[in-house]
Design an enzyme around this catalytic site. Structure first.
Site, PDB file in Angstrom:
ATOM      1  N   ASN A 228       0.822  -1.210   0.000  1.00 42.06           N
ATOM      2  CA  ASN A 228       0.000   0.000   0.000  1.00 42.06           C
ATOM      3  C   ASN A 228       0.855   1.260   0.000  1.00 42.06           C
ATOM      4  O   ASN A 228       0.578   2.223  -0.724  1.00 42.06           O
ATOM      5  CB  ASN A 228      -0.925   0.000   1.230  1.00 42.06           C
ATOM      6  CG  ASN A 228      -2.272  -0.664   0.943  1.00 42.06           C
ATOM      7  OD1 ASN A 228      -2.656  -0.824  -0.208  1.00 42.06           O
ATOM      8  ND2 ASN A 228      -2.971  -1.058   1.996  1.00 42.06           N
ATOM      9  N   ASP A 263      -6.577  -6.182   5.854  1.00 44.02           N
ATOM     10  CA  ASP A 263      -5.872  -7.351   5.322  1.00 44.02           C
ATOM     11  C   ASP A 263      -6.037  -8.536   6.267  1.00 44.02           C
ATOM     12  O   ASP A 263      -5.170  -9.401   6.342  1.00 44.02           O
ATOM     13  CB  ASP A 263      -4.395  -7.033   5.089  1.00 44.02           C
ATOM     14  CG  ASP A 263      -3.668  -6.647   6.372  1.00 44.02           C
ATOM     15  OD1 ASP A 263      -4.355  -6.301   7.357  1.00 44.02           O
ATOM     16  OD2 ASP A 263      -2.423  -6.682   6.397  1.00 44.02           O
TER      17      ASP A 263
END
Length: 341
Positions: A228, A263
């Site tokens: 990310n 996640d």
């Protein structure tokens, strides 16, 4: 040919019996046609009333089956939209019920390429299959025992009923879409935390009642933050989708797989020992490593897993979750991309 009697003539006939005497047959025939039309419209209204009381497709197919019984005794009614599962209402039981459902699956696989009616020699029954739209995306199936039902009644029902079914069934499909969207993660398509908690409660009660082993798995991606941070959240979303598909390909149909956070994932593994759950999760860790995903100058993506066997002393999902979560943190502390029980 009888002469149709207008409302004005009917009024005159009440005053002038001679006019009525000249045309009694025409009047009787017209009254009979009016009675039949009233009955037909009444049945269609009753069908809409029953369908209007149902929101989901399973309830609608049950309502259609009940409505058909007086004019068309049958064993099974099934409906399928080709991008959906088959919905059935079956009055048979045991092996016969299973056999009819399997036959329905086969008949509705490619309805426009199949005969619209015929005899099922394997179960000594007859079937009629109707496409509900010109493209054959929707179809309705009826399986029954009487050969006499294979002609006129079906033509009559097709003309007056099938068109009436499209609207309510489309409404049920739209409702099913909304209901499904509310229970799934929009990015990965996996069920969300709410569904996971609902299903977990049922599985815990089932394990308590029958004594079957039940395992909870908490999963957390390793080094996902680097993806990310260095590659952007768009690439991070793509990675989450790839990982979710990898998970879904490995777990069994009976297992429950959910995305419960950014996640973070969780699984319920029914009728599974801790040893077997460990083997399954090892395969899953290997599959994620083999995706060979990594951010620049970062460690490769992996997944750490914590497992916990359900025990009555856990008492609640929260306590059980804490046990699996503690195992997950041990997996992280021991080097990541591994399973701890």
């Amino acid at each position: 040919m009888g002469i149709s009697i207008s409302l004005e003539n009917r009024r005159k006939a009440m005053i002038n019996p001679a006019l009525f005497a000249k045309q009694p047959r025409a009047l009787i025939e017209e009254i009979e046609e009016y009675r039949k039309e009233t009955e037909r419209l009444g049945r269609i209204y009753d069908l809409h009333r029953q369908l209007g009381m149902s929101l989901d497709l399973d309830s609608m197919i049950e309502a259609i089956s009940r409505w058909l019984v007086p004019v068309m005794p049958h064993n099974l009614v099934a409906y399928r939209r080709f991008d959906r599962r088959i919905h059935t209402a079956c009055s048979s039981h045991g092996p016969d019920r299973q056999a009819l459902r399997e036959i329905a699956q086969e008949l509705m696989r490619h309805p426009l390429n199949e005969k619209r009616s015929g005899c099922l020699t394997t179960v000594a029954r007859y079937y009629h299959l109707w496409p509900l739209d010109p493209n054959g995306h929707d179809c309705l199936l009826v399986i029954h025992e009487c050969a006499e039902l294979s002609s006129a009644p079906f033509d009559h029902l097709e003309a007056e009923v099938l068109e009436e079914l499209r609207g309510p069934l489309e409404r049920a499909l739209a409702y099913e879409d909304l209901y499904d969207q509310a229970r799934r993660d929009s990015l990965t398509g996996l069920v969300n935390r709410r569904v996971f908690e609902e299903r977990s409660a049922l599985e815990m009660a089932h394990a308590n009642r029958h004594g079957n082993p039940l395992v909870l798995a908490c999963l957390d991606l390793d080094h996902f933050k680097a993806i990310n941070d260095r590659m952007g959240h768009g690439e991070g979303d793509v990675v989450l989708q790839k990982v979710s598909k990898t998970f879904a390909r490995i777990v069994r149909d009976s297992d429950l797989l959910a995305r419960v956070g950014g996640d973070e994932f969780a699984m319920i593994l029914p009728s599974t020992t801790l040893e077997n759950a460990n083997l399954l999760m090892e395969r899953l860790c290997k599959a994620v490593r083999e995706l060979n995903i990594r951010a620049p100058e970062a460690a490769p993506l992996g997944v750490s897993v914590g497992l916990s066997l359900w025990k009555p002393e856990h008492a609640t999902l929260e306590a059980w979750w804490q046990s699996a979560d503690a195992a997950l943190y041990r997996a992280k502390a021991s080097g990541r991309s591994q399973v701890c029980c």
